[in-house]
Design an enzyme around this catalytic site. Structure first.
Site, short mmCIF file in Angstrom:
data_model
loop_
_atom_site.label_atom_id
_atom_site.label_comp_id
_atom_site.label_asym_id
_atom_site.label_seq_id
_atom_site.Cartn_x
_atom_site.Cartn_y
_atom_site.Cartn_z
N THR A 40 0.81 -1.23 0.00
CA THR A 40 0.00 0.00 0.00
C THR A 40 0.83 1.27 0.00
O THR A 40 0.32 2.35 -0.31
CB THR A 40 -0.93 0.04 1.22
OG1 THR A 40 -0.13 0.05 2.43
CG2 THR A 40 -1.85 -1.18 1.24
N CYS A 56 2.41 2.61 9.48
CA CYS A 56 1.43 2.61 10.56
C CYS A 56 2.12 2.47 11.90
O CYS A 56 3.28 2.06 12.00
CB CYS A 56 0.46 1.43 10.41
SG CYS A 56 -0.39 1.34 8.83
N CYS A 63 -2.35 -0.19 14.79
CA CYS A 63 -3.27 0.22 13.74
C CYS A 63 -4.44 -0.75 13.63
O CYS A 63 -4.24 -1.97 13.56
CB CYS A 63 -2.54 0.31 12.40
SG CYS A 63 -3.60 0.86 11.05
N ARG A 120 -6.49 -4.19 8.85
CA ARG A 120 -6.16 -5.61 8.77
C ARG A 120 -4.65 -5.80 8.78
O ARG A 120 -3.91 -5.08 8.11
CB ARG A 120 -6.74 -6.22 7.48
CG ARG A 120 -6.56 -7.72 7.38
CD ARG A 120 -7.26 -8.27 6.15
NE ARG A 120 -6.64 -7.74 4.92
CZ ARG A 120 -7.07 -8.02 3.70
NH1 ARG A 120 -8.15 -8.79 3.55
NH2 ARG A 120 -6.48 -7.51 2.65
N ARG A 175 3.96 6.78 3.14
CA ARG A 175 3.15 7.90 3.63
C ARG A 175 2.38 7.45 4.87
O ARG A 175 2.13 6.27 5.07
CB ARG A 175 2.20 8.42 2.57
CG ARG A 175 1.15 7.42 2.14
CD ARG A 175 0.28 7.97 1.00
NE ARG A 175 -0.81 7.07 0.67
CZ ARG A 175 -0.72 6.04 -0.15
NH1 ARG A 175 0.45 5.76 -0.71
NH2 ARG A 175 -1.77 5.28 -0.40
N CYS A 211 -0.38 6.54 7.59
CA CYS A 211 -1.71 5.93 7.58
C CYS A 211 -2.76 6.96 8.04
O CYS A 211 -2.56 7.68 9.02
CB CYS A 211 -1.74 4.71 8.50
SG CYS A 211 -3.35 3.93 8.69
N CYS A 224 -4.63 5.28 11.63
CA CYS A 224 -3.99 5.22 12.96
C CYS A 224 -3.16 6.45 13.29
O CYS A 224 -2.70 6.61 14.42
CB CYS A 224 -3.13 3.96 13.09
SG CYS A 224 -1.63 3.94 12.07
N ASP A 253 18.06 10.13 51.08
CA ASP A 253 16.86 10.96 51.23
C ASP A 253 16.03 10.47 52.41
O ASP A 253 15.81 9.26 52.58
CB ASP A 253 16.05 10.90 49.94
CG ASP A 253 14.80 11.74 50.01
OD1 ASP A 253 14.90 12.95 49.77
OD2 ASP A 253 13.72 11.18 50.32
#
Length: 496
Positions: free
Chosen positions: A30, A34, A38, A41, A63, A65, A68, A442
């Site tokens: 694609t 992501c 995400c 699927r 690029r 998503c 998400c 302390d």
């Protein structure tokens, strides 16, 4: 983690939000990248590639998503807690050093040549300094598009782009959408002028769960210095010095993480302001890993189970934290606040804000050097220690900034007259963000050790490494104190 392919595959199959920000998944079929959680699927293993940063994924041609929104994840805890040169470089880029001083300025801050720096970042972060800074600008621009009604040209320059053309091209390349399309997906908030020349922006700051706000907000509220900080109606407010101008920030725990309202004198400082707020509240910690490790100790297990996700109350500026810790040596919280308010009133920088009670910026080290002796109403030895520390910070001998070498800073602090191990550990924890600081002497820790039946706390704490700063937060909570309380917040009203 991105080099462990099997672990990454397990994380994306489980859609495990704990790994958001720790690596990014590029889907070859694609061309998008992501976050691990995400909801789309899960792609086939043969079709994915893993990256350590969003910039690395973008540089490889992927690029973001649209489902998400990988740029909206919490930052990687690796860059936040590690002390090596790579992590220091990433933190400095996140703080805006490349936009302000260029790659040569970043290299100089780290003591590297430009070529060494580029190799270091390419090998460890998957992208060079310019690509990392570009990813930061793109995410800032998207935030402003979705959260404000500012004109596109104003957003472009506020995010650090040199031109509207480069802004438009970058947004299309990174998000596969025009600025107008991205604006239509936002929640419809508005950028509001708020008087005093400030522009206000409302944001929700992402945080890894679980998140226990009690001690981190409680500490900030209990130690608030008049003029710089105020707590009102369930919200913590403070002024914030920035490389250009200043901001007022209003913070409160929210359902989505932390609700933030920022009023900036220069909108271009938004990403730097957000980065400093995230450090202040320790929002990029990995609470599951930390709690799992500390919970293996039967003495700490009940404390971790009662308050999972405790964070370290840090600071927005290492110099400020160091000076405040020195002001608070061997005195009560109330006395430390009084000393701080007196110093702020004398040499803090006055600012005009629309929020009642916020009147000054905490003074720089240079201004502290100009403070008259009468401001320091405590023994001369401690006054001289503060002046020596301020001088070292002012002339650059001592670096406590976001890109500081923690080991070097510790050594220099310990070598200074008037600064002992307790002070060094407190500055390391809250100013330098060291996850493994441990002020063993302390009083609160000593009392906690007695209550737990631990005879040798320093020796016992070795088993809590490398998360002793977080163990400290749990141990401090054993002693009732206002630093563990947020008035009006369910679950944080009762003292631990």
């Amino acid at each position: 983690m991105y080099t462990d392919r099997d672990a990454c595959l397990r994380a994306i199959r489980a859609k495990d939000a704990r790994f958001d920000g720790r690596f990014y998944t590029g889907v070859l079929t694609t061309g998008i990248y992501c976050r691990p959680s995400c909801p789309a699927r899960t792609p086939l293993p043969a079709n994915v590639q893993f990256f350590p940063t969003a910039a690395a994924a973008q540089q490889a041609g992927f690029r973001a998503c649209k489902r998400c929104l990988p740029g909206a994840t919490p930052g990687s805890p690796d860059w936040d807690v590690r002390g090596d040169a790579l992590s220091r470089a990433v933190r400095l880029i996140d703080d805006g050093v490349v936009d302000r001083d260029g790659v040569p300025g970043l290299a100089a801050r780290l003591g590297y040549s430009i070529r060494q720096l580029q190799r270091l970042l390419a090998d460890g972060a998957g992208a060079g300094p310019l690509a990392l800074a570009r990813a930061r600008r793109a995410q800032t621009a998207r935030t402003l598009l979705e959260a404000t009604s500012l004109p596109h040209a104003d957003i472009a320059f506020a995010a650090g782009f040199s031109s509207v053309r480069s802004f438009n091209a970058t947004m299309r390349e990174v998000y596969a959408a025009t600025p107008t399309e991205l604006r239509g997906r936002g929640p419809g908030r508005h950028c509001r002028p708020g008087g005093s020349g400030l522009t206000f922006v409302d944001l929700d700051l992402a945080v890894r769960r679980p998140f226990c706000p009690c001690n981190v907000f409680g500490h900030l509220i209990a130690t608030a210095i008049d003029g710089v900080e105020v707590f009102r109606d369930g919200v913590y407010h403070r002024t914030l010095r920035l490389p250009v101008g200043f901001a007022v920030v209003s913070l409160a725990p929210g359902a989505a993480g932390v609700s933030a309202r920022l009023g900036l004198s220069d909108l271009g400082q938004l990403p730097t302001a957000v980065a400093r707020i995230r450090r202040l509240l320790d929002l990029d910690a990995d609470p599951v890993a930390i709690d799992s490790f500390l919970g293996d100790d039967p003495r700490l297990a009940p404390l971790v189970a009662a308050h999972p996700g405790r964070r370290i109350p840090r600071g927005v500026d290492g110099d400020e934290i160091a000076l405040r810790i020195l002001l608070g040596q061997q005195v009560s919280t109330a006395a430390a606040r009084t000393h701080g308010a007196r110093l702020v009133a004398a040499v803090g920088e006055p600012v005009e804000t629309p929020l009642p009670g916020l009147t000054h910026l905490f003074p720089t080290a240079e201004r502290v050097l100009d403070a008259p002796d009468a401001v320091f109403a405590f023994p001369a030895g401690r006054r001289d220690t503060i002046r020596r520390t301020a001088l070292a910070l002012a002339d650059g001998t001592l670096d406590l900034g976001v890109g500081a070498d923690r080991d070097e800073a510790r050594a220099k602090l310990l070598a200074m007259r008037g600064i002992g191990p307790w002070t060094v550990e407190m500055i390391a924890m809250r100013g330098l963000g060291d996850p493994d600081a441990f002020p063993a002497t302390d009083l609160g820790l000593v009392r906690a050790a007695e209550r737990l039946g631990v005879p040798d706390l320093a020796a016992t704490s070795a088993a809590w490494r490398p998360w002793r700063s977080y163990a400290t937060q749990h141990l401090w909570a054993l002693t009732p104190h206002a630093v563990n309380t947020i008035p009006g917040v369910p679950g944080c009203e009762e003292r631990s």
